[in-house]
Design an enzyme around this catalytic site. Structure first.
Site, PDB file in Angstrom:
ATOM      1  N   ARG A   1     -12.089  -8.917   8.644  1.00 25.11           N
ATOM      2  CA  ARG A   1     -11.306 -10.032   8.086  1.00 25.11           C
ATOM      3  C   ARG A   1     -10.799 -10.945   9.205  1.00 25.11           C
ATOM      4  O   ARG A   1     -10.719 -12.164   9.033  1.00 25.11           O
ATOM      5  CB  ARG A   1     -10.135  -9.465   7.270  1.00 25.11           C
ATOM      6  CG  ARG A   1     -10.611  -8.838   5.978  1.00 25.11           C
ATOM      7  CD  ARG A   1      -9.449  -8.313   5.155  1.00 25.11           C
ATOM      8  NE  ARG A   1      -9.925  -7.788   3.881  1.00 25.11           N
ATOM      9  CZ  ARG A   1      -9.367  -6.775   3.229  1.00 25.11           C
ATOM     10  NH1 ARG A   1      -8.301  -6.177   3.723  1.00 25.11           N
ATOM     11  NH2 ARG A   1      -9.870  -6.380   2.082  1.00 25.11           N
TER      12      ARG A   1
ATOM     13  N   HIS B   1      -2.665   0.235   9.032  1.00 26.12           N
ATOM     14  CA  HIS B   1      -3.350  -0.571   8.002  1.00 26.12           C
ATOM     15  C   HIS B   1      -2.327  -0.955   6.933  1.00 26.12           C
ATOM     16  O   HIS B   1      -2.301  -0.401   5.846  1.00 26.12           O
ATOM     17  CB  HIS B   1      -4.511   0.250   7.417  1.00 26.12           C
ATOM     18  CG  HIS B   1      -5.296  -0.477   6.376  1.00 26.12           C
ATOM     19  ND1 HIS B   1      -5.980  -1.645   6.627  1.00 26.12           N
ATOM     20  CD2 HIS B   1      -5.502  -0.206   5.055  1.00 26.12           C
ATOM     21  CE1 HIS B   1      -6.571  -2.049   5.524  1.00 26.12           C
ATOM     22  NE2 HIS B   1      -6.293  -1.195   4.555  1.00 26.12           N
TER      23      HIS B   1
ATOM     24  N   ASP C   1     -10.143  -4.532   8.685  1.00 32.01           N
ATOM     25  CA  ASP C   1      -9.200  -5.556   9.156  1.00 32.01           C
ATOM     26  C   ASP C   1      -9.843  -6.421  10.242  1.00 32.01           C
ATOM     27  O   ASP C   1      -9.613  -7.633  10.297  1.00 32.01           O
ATOM     28  CB  ASP C   1      -7.921  -4.890   9.684  1.00 32.01           C
ATOM     29  CG  ASP C   1      -7.257  -4.028   8.621  1.00 32.01           C
ATOM     30  OD1 ASP C   1      -7.430  -4.332   7.432  1.00 32.01           O
ATOM     31  OD2 ASP C   1      -6.583  -3.033   8.978  1.00 32.01           O
TER      32      ASP C   1
ATOM     33  N   ARG D   1       0.841  -1.205   0.000  1.00 29.55           N
ATOM     34  CA  ARG D   1       0.000   0.000   0.000  1.00 29.55           C
ATOM     35  C   ARG D   1       0.879   1.259   0.000  1.00 29.55           C
ATOM     36  O   ARG D   1       0.520   2.274  -0.594  1.00 29.55           O
ATOM     37  CB  ARG D   1      -0.902   0.018   1.230  1.00 29.55           C
ATOM     38  CG  ARG D   1      -1.925  -1.122   1.284  1.00 29.55           C
ATOM     39  CD  ARG D   1      -2.709  -1.023   2.572  1.00 29.55           C
ATOM     40  NE  ARG D   1      -3.718  -2.067   2.735  1.00 29.55           N
ATOM     41  CZ  ARG D   1      -3.473  -3.257   3.274  1.00 29.55           C
ATOM     42  NH1 ARG D   1      -2.273  -3.571   3.677  1.00 29.55           N
ATOM     43  NH2 ARG D   1      -4.452  -4.143   3.414  1.00 29.55           N
TER      44      ARG D   1
HETATM   45  N1  NAI Z   1      -8.426   1.893   3.699  1.00 29.61           N
HETATM   46  C1  NAI Z   1      -8.839   0.721   3.254  1.00 29.61           C
HETATM   47  O1  NAI Z   1      -9.171  -0.176   4.037  1.00 29.61           O
HETATM   48  C2  NAI Z   1      -8.930   0.474   1.788  1.00 29.61           C
HETATM   49  C3  NAI Z   1      -8.367   1.370   0.913  1.00 29.61           C
HETATM   50  N2  NAI Z   1      -8.462   1.182  -0.438  1.00 29.61           N
HETATM   51  C4  NAI Z   1      -7.878   2.212  -1.279  1.00 29.61           C
HETATM   52  O2  NAI Z   1      -8.951   2.988  -1.836  1.00 29.61           O
HETATM   53  C5  NAI Z   1      -8.518   3.581  -3.050  1.00 29.61           C
HETATM   54  C6  NAI Z   1      -9.545   3.311  -4.142  1.00 29.61           C
HETATM   55  O3  NAI Z   1      -9.577   1.945  -4.489  1.00 29.61           O
HETATM   56  P1  NAI Z   1     -10.556   1.430  -5.661  1.00 29.61           P
HETATM   57  O4  NAI Z   1     -11.901   2.026  -5.493  1.00 29.61           O
HETATM   58  O5  NAI Z   1     -10.399  -0.020  -5.730  1.00 29.61           O
HETATM   59  O6  NAI Z   1      -9.863   2.097  -6.944  1.00 29.61           O
HETATM   60  P2  NAI Z   1     -10.553   2.476  -8.344  1.00 29.61           P
HETATM   61  O7  NAI Z   1      -9.472   2.684  -9.311  1.00 29.61           O
HETATM   62  O8  NAI Z   1     -11.611   1.459  -8.660  1.00 29.61           O
HETATM   63  O9  NAI Z   1     -11.296   3.849  -8.036  1.00 29.61           O
HETATM   64  C7  NAI Z   1     -10.622   5.030  -7.758  1.00 29.61           C
HETATM   65  C8  NAI Z   1     -11.379   6.160  -8.430  1.00 29.61           C
HETATM   66  O10 NAI Z   1     -10.779   7.387  -8.035  1.00 29.61           O
HETATM   67  C9  NAI Z   1     -10.952   8.273  -9.140  1.00 29.61           C
HETATM   68  N3  NAI Z   1     -10.055   9.418  -9.020  1.00 29.61           N
HETATM   69  C10 NAI Z   1      -8.715   9.478  -9.227  1.00 29.61           C
HETATM   70  N4  NAI Z   1      -8.256  10.731  -9.008  1.00 29.61           N
HETATM   71  C11 NAI Z   1      -9.330  11.479  -8.650  1.00 29.61           C
HETATM   72  C12 NAI Z   1      -9.506  12.832  -8.281  1.00 29.61           C
HETATM   73  N5  NAI Z   1      -8.486  13.686  -8.233  1.00 29.61           N
HETATM   74  N6  NAI Z   1     -10.750  13.252  -7.972  1.00 29.61           N
HETATM   75  C13 NAI Z   1     -11.803  12.401  -8.006  1.00 29.61           C
HETATM   76  N7  NAI Z   1     -11.699  11.102  -8.355  1.00 29.61           N
HETATM   77  C14 NAI Z   1     -10.474  10.656  -8.661  1.00 29.61           C
HETATM   78  C15 NAI Z   1     -10.659   7.393 -10.352  1.00 29.61           C
HETATM   79  O11 NAI Z   1     -11.146   7.970 -11.549  1.00 29.61           O
HETATM   80  C16 NAI Z   1     -11.351   6.107  -9.952  1.00 29.61           C
HETATM   81  O12 NAI Z   1     -12.669   6.034 -10.468  1.00 29.61           O
HETATM   82  C17 NAI Z   1      -7.124   2.989  -3.328  1.00 29.61           C
HETATM   83  O13 NAI Z   1      -6.123   3.892  -2.925  1.00 29.61           O
HETATM   84  C18 NAI Z   1      -7.103   1.747  -2.472  1.00 29.61           C
HETATM   85  O14 NAI Z   1      -5.802   1.339  -2.138  1.00 29.61           O
HETATM   86  C19 NAI Z   1      -9.104   0.105  -0.952  1.00 29.61           C
HETATM   87  C20 NAI Z   1      -9.666  -0.826  -0.124  1.00 29.61           C
HETATM   88  C21 NAI Z   1      -9.619  -0.729   1.307  1.00 29.61           C
HETATM   89  O1  OAA Z   2      -5.114  -4.203   0.066  1.00 29.06           O
HETATM   90  C1  OAA Z   2      -5.262  -3.073  -0.434  1.00 29.06           C
HETATM   91  O2  OAA Z   2      -4.404  -2.496  -1.091  1.00 29.06           O
HETATM   92  C2  OAA Z   2      -6.561  -2.372  -0.230  1.00 29.06           C
HETATM   93  C3  OAA Z   2      -6.839  -2.347   1.200  1.00 29.06           C
HETATM   94  O3  OAA Z   2      -6.352  -1.510   1.936  1.00 29.06           O
HETATM   95  C4  OAA Z   2      -7.502  -3.525   1.755  1.00 29.06           C
HETATM   96  O4  OAA Z   2      -8.260  -4.221   1.054  1.00 29.06           O
HETATM   97  O5  OAA Z   2      -7.261  -3.787   2.930  1.00 29.06           O
END
Ligand code: NAI
Ligand code: OAA
Length: 308
Positions: free
Chosen positions: A151, A175, A148, A88
């Site tokens: 999970r 995380h 987490d 990450r």
């Molecule tokens: N904290 C957590 O537990 C988790 C964090 N994530 C994180 O969440 C983020 C998103 O993941 P996904 O939805 O799978 O990715 P994704 O690629 O499906 O969606 C991200 C979206 O953000 C948009 N985007 C990019 N720059 C932008 C901006 N400046 N303004 C508005 N929209 C913008 C993109 O066009 C895209 O549609 C990633 O960084 C991922 O690592 C994902 C899962 C869990």
């Molecule tokens: O694994 C990743 O990169 C996205 C995330 O944070 C999660 O699913 O826990």
């Protein structure tokens, strides 16, 4: 209650869907930088309303923050997800710029919003929002521990050969693949410590599989997960919107709690209408405190890469 979700990608859309299905918010605005994308996702989701029985109004916006004005809660999921083999932390280069500009645009139109940060590396992105906006710390919440912990419960139930509703457990710390601290010593099945049901090897396995939960899914899916992340975010949004006073592990800015300072990292908090209403300091063993300190070192190292 108006909720904005920035990033209409996998996690953002999943989160909007769960919020709508739970039907506690009047309005959800999805915003994305990709032309027409958020509008398309919003329309598709609205066409599930009669099927799923919700009245939440979901609209989409291509980068027009005036549509988000007056939001009570804003979720930041914009940015890139990792690919198999990545950590990450490697996402910081692109995501820091996105999270910084998105949080500023959000606050220009919704100065009173509570912000939930999801984009990775999440603890560092939460710290970035803390350092680059004037929002008080109780209004900046990083989502990681809720996911987490879900999970962890999945792995605990699997190991105990029990239904998930039988088990309970919490993950604190950063995380990240290495930094998570699943509190196996506190985990229970119907209030009985899981050590009564599992061997040390089984407990070690549960802990390890929990820590790499995101990486395991990223390998299987080719990109990171979205259903459980979306559901976890919707849980935090609901706790705030409905003033539930529920306890979740969330990333929050610490000033001495758990012996940590000037860092955002996962610890148990009470969520209610004001955002983080309390940081809960539970008794940790020396070994758990040492793991927390090690986890914090990792997060601080990543924070050091930010250009503040
Ligand atoms: N904290 C957590 O537990 C988790 C964090 N994530 C994180 O969440 C983020 C998103 O993941 P996904 O939805 O799978 O990715 P994704 O690629 O499906 O969606 C991200 C979206 O953000 C948009 N985007 C990019 N720059 C932008 C901006 N400046 N303004 C508005 N929209 C913008 C993109 O066009 C895209 O549609 C990633 O960084 C991922 O690592 C994902 C899962 C869990
Ligand atoms: O694994 C990743 O990169 C996205 C995330 O944070 C999660 O699913 O826990």
């Amino acid at each position: 209650m108006k909720v904005t979700v920035v990033g209409a990608g996998a996690v953002g859309a999943s989160c909007a869907e769960y919020i709508a299905i739970k039907d506690f918010a009047a309005e959800v605005v999805l915003l994305d930088i990709k032309e027409g994308y958020a509008e398309g996702k919003a329309m598709d989701l609205m066409q599930t309303a009669s099927l799923n029985g919700f009245d939440t109004k979901i609209t989409g916006s291509t980068n027009d923050y005036s549509k988000t004005a007056g939001s009570d809660i804003a979720v930041i999921t914009s940015g890139i997800p990792r690919k198999p083999g990545m950590t990450r932390e490697e996402l910081i280069g692109i995501n820091a710029g996105i999270v910084k500009s998105v949080s500023q645009s959000l606050l220009e139109h919704s100065p009173n919003a509570i912000i939930i940060v999801v984009s990775n590396p999440m603890d560092t992105m939460t710290y970035l929002v803390h350092k680059t906006t004037d929002l008080p710390k109780h209004k900046i919440i990083g989502m990681g521990g809720a996911l987490d912990s879900a999970r962890f419960k999945y792995r605990l139930a699997e190991a105990c050969e029990a239904p998930i509703s039988d088990v309970d457990g919490m993950v604190i710390g950063g995380h990240s693949d290495k930094g998570m601290v699943p509190l196996i010593g506190h985990a229970t099945r119907n209030s009985v410590k899981v050590s009564e049901f599992l061997t040390q090897d089984q407990m070690d396995y549960v802990v390890q599989e929990t820590k790499v939960g995101g990486a395991t899914l990223t390998k299987l899916l080719g990109t990171s997960a979205w259903y459980a992340p979306g559901a976890a975010v919707s849980g935090l949004v609901q706790a705030i919107a409905c003033d539930q006073k529920k306890m979740f592990p969330c990333s929050t800015y610490l000033e001495g709690e758990y012996g940590l300072n000037d860092i955002c990292i996962g610890v148990p908090v009470i969520l209610g209408k004001n955002g983080i209403e309390k940081v809960v300091e539970i008794n940790l063993s020396d070994a758990e405190m040492a793991k927390m300190a090690e986890s914090a070192e990792g997060v601080s190292k990543t924070n050091g890469l930010l250009e503040l």
